[in-house]
Scaffold this motif. Structure first.
Motif, short mmCIF file in Angstrom:
data_model
loop_
_atom_site.label_atom_id
_atom_site.label_comp_id
_atom_site.label_asym_id
_atom_site.label_seq_id
_atom_site.Cartn_x
_atom_site.Cartn_y
_atom_site.Cartn_z
N ARG A 93 44.09 64.00 74.98
CA ARG A 93 43.84 62.69 75.56
C ARG A 93 44.01 62.77 77.07
NH1 ARG A 93 48.51 59.54 72.89
NH2 ARG A 93 49.48 61.53 73.40
N ASN A 94 43.40 61.83 77.75
CA ASN A 94 43.53 61.79 79.21
C ASN A 94 44.79 61.01 79.55
OD1 ASN A 94 42.97 62.13 81.86
ND2 ASN A 94 41.40 60.54 81.96
N VAL A 95 45.87 61.72 79.81
CA VAL A 95 47.17 61.09 80.04
C VAL A 95 47.62 61.39 81.46
CG1 VAL A 95 49.53 60.93 79.18
CG2 VAL A 95 47.70 61.52 77.62
N SER A 96 48.15 60.37 82.13
CA SER A 96 48.62 60.59 83.51
C SER A 96 50.00 61.25 83.49
CB SER A 96 48.69 59.25 84.25
OG SER A 96 49.73 58.48 83.70
N ASP A 97 50.36 61.83 84.64
CA ASP A 97 51.69 62.46 84.76
C ASP A 97 52.80 61.44 84.51
OD1 ASP A 97 50.24 64.66 85.40
OD2 ASP A 97 51.02 64.91 87.42
N GLU A 98 52.59 60.21 85.00
CA GLU A 98 53.62 59.17 84.85
C GLU A 98 53.85 58.85 83.37
OE1 GLU A 98 51.10 58.95 87.12
OE2 GLU A 98 52.47 59.52 88.74
N ASP A 99 52.76 58.82 82.61
CA ASP A 99 52.88 58.56 81.16
C ASP A 99 53.67 59.67 80.47
OD1 ASP A 99 51.46 56.25 81.36
OD2 ASP A 99 49.54 57.12 80.73
N ILE A 100 53.38 60.91 80.87
CA ILE A 100 54.08 62.05 80.27
C ILE A 100 55.57 61.98 80.60
CG2 ILE A 100 54.33 64.58 80.33
CD1 ILE A 100 51.30 64.74 80.81
N ILE A 101 55.88 61.70 81.86
CA ILE A 101 57.29 61.62 82.29
C ILE A 101 58.02 60.53 81.49
CG2 ILE A 101 58.81 61.01 84.22
CD1 ILE A 101 56.55 62.30 86.04
N ALA A 102 57.39 59.36 81.41
CA ALA A 102 58.04 58.24 80.71
C ALA A 102 58.23 58.55 79.22
CB ALA A 102 57.20 56.97 80.88
N ALA A 103 57.19 59.09 78.59
CA ALA A 103 57.26 59.33 77.14
C ALA A 103 58.28 60.42 76.80
CB ALA A 103 55.88 59.73 76.62
#
Lengths: 225, 65
Positions: free
Chosen positions: B40-50
């Motif tokens: 999926r196209n996921v931003s760095d911020e989403d990865i950090i938060a998750a």
């Protein structure tokens, strides 16, 4: 700036297209190289923020990750060689001009070469296991302890202190799996998690044993269902 | 040939265990998750938060003052 999601479970050394095929550099008739510096910067940025968030949750300091850049670079290179070796060979042979298809077919008898991961599209848990393996062998991550650290703080840091490299490697692979809607569930069971990091720390796990183990513990994440 | 050899059961013997035999079938085989993963196209911020959220208790129980 390279996105974190574009770094992992792709070749770290050479550029790939979104479909996984290799991009050739017309000037030297070989694969185009990736910008490794950008990749490393992005990895540090993401890892640092995740580690900082976890540590802050425990009201601790020590949020800085020390990293031996050369060791991390070597680990990612060796991971790419193991996982993408067969795909690289296939791309290079298919790119050759003036060679018959029969000769190309002969060159692509993969089982003759003793390649570690004998697949052009390995399962994601195989890729994760090879990455774990090289990060545990070369140990790029370390921690600098302040002199005034108290025993209570050491106890709170637990596996993040005892097996720092392996703990950071675990975070890294969790982050790498996220764009694929997958996650490792070992940390749900704290005792198992500590044992796993211990085994990694003392290099007791081979690539194949990690493959068997991770097949059970890498699952689809809840939010991807 | 010794007695031990004679008593061995050949699990690949087609007469003893035909291909439809349950000895040859996997019961409830695990879904092969890895072959069907889609990026999926996921931003760095989403990865950090998750990942920060998932790993929040990974150092053991959180000790509150």
């Amino acid at each position: 700036m390279t996105k974190f999601a574009d770094i992992f479970f792709q070749d770290y050394v050479y550029q790939q297209e979104p479909d996984g095929s290799y991009r050739f550099d017309s000037t030297k008739s070989d694969f185009a190289l990736r910008n490794k510096n950008e990749c490393i910067d992005t990895i540090f940025n993401v890892l640092g923020q995740i580690y900082s968030n976890i540590i802050t949750n425990y009201k601790l300091r020590l949020t800085k990750i020390n990293c031996d850049i050369m060791a991390l670079d070597q680990a990612l290179e060796k991971y790419s060689r193991d996982v993408y070796g067969e795909l690289r060979l296939k791309a290079r042979v298919n790119h050759l001009h003036g060679i018959s298809s029969a000769a190309k077919k002969n060159l692509l008898k993969y089982s003759d070469y003793g390649i570690k991961i004998d697949s052009t599209a390995p399962y994601i848990h195989r890729k994760a296991s090879v990455l774990f393996y090289w990060l545990s062998i070369l140990k790029p991550f370390s921690i600098d302890l302040p002199k005034d650290i108290t025993p209570a703080t050491k106890k709170q840091l637990g596996p993040a202190l005892e097996f720092h490299n392996e703990y950071i490697s675990y975070i890294l692979i969790m982050a790498a799996l996220h764009p694929f809607g997958m996650e490792i569930r070992i940390h749900d069971k704290f005792e198992l998690f500590k044992d796993f990091l211990y085994e990694l720390h003392f290099r007791c796990l081979s690539r194949s044993s990690l493959e068997f183990f991770l097949h059970t513990y890498i699952e689809r994440s809840m939010e991807s269902n | 040939m010794g007695d031990i050899y004679k008593r061995e059961v050949d699990l690949m013997d087609e007469n003893l265990f035909p291909p439809s035999s349950e000895y040859r079938r996997k019961v409830n085989p695990k879904e092969c998750i890895s072959s069907t993963v889609v990026k999926r196209n996921v931003s760095d911020e989403d990865i950090i938060a998750a990942v920060s959220k998932k790993m929040a208790n990974s150092l053991g129980a959180v000790l509150n003052d």
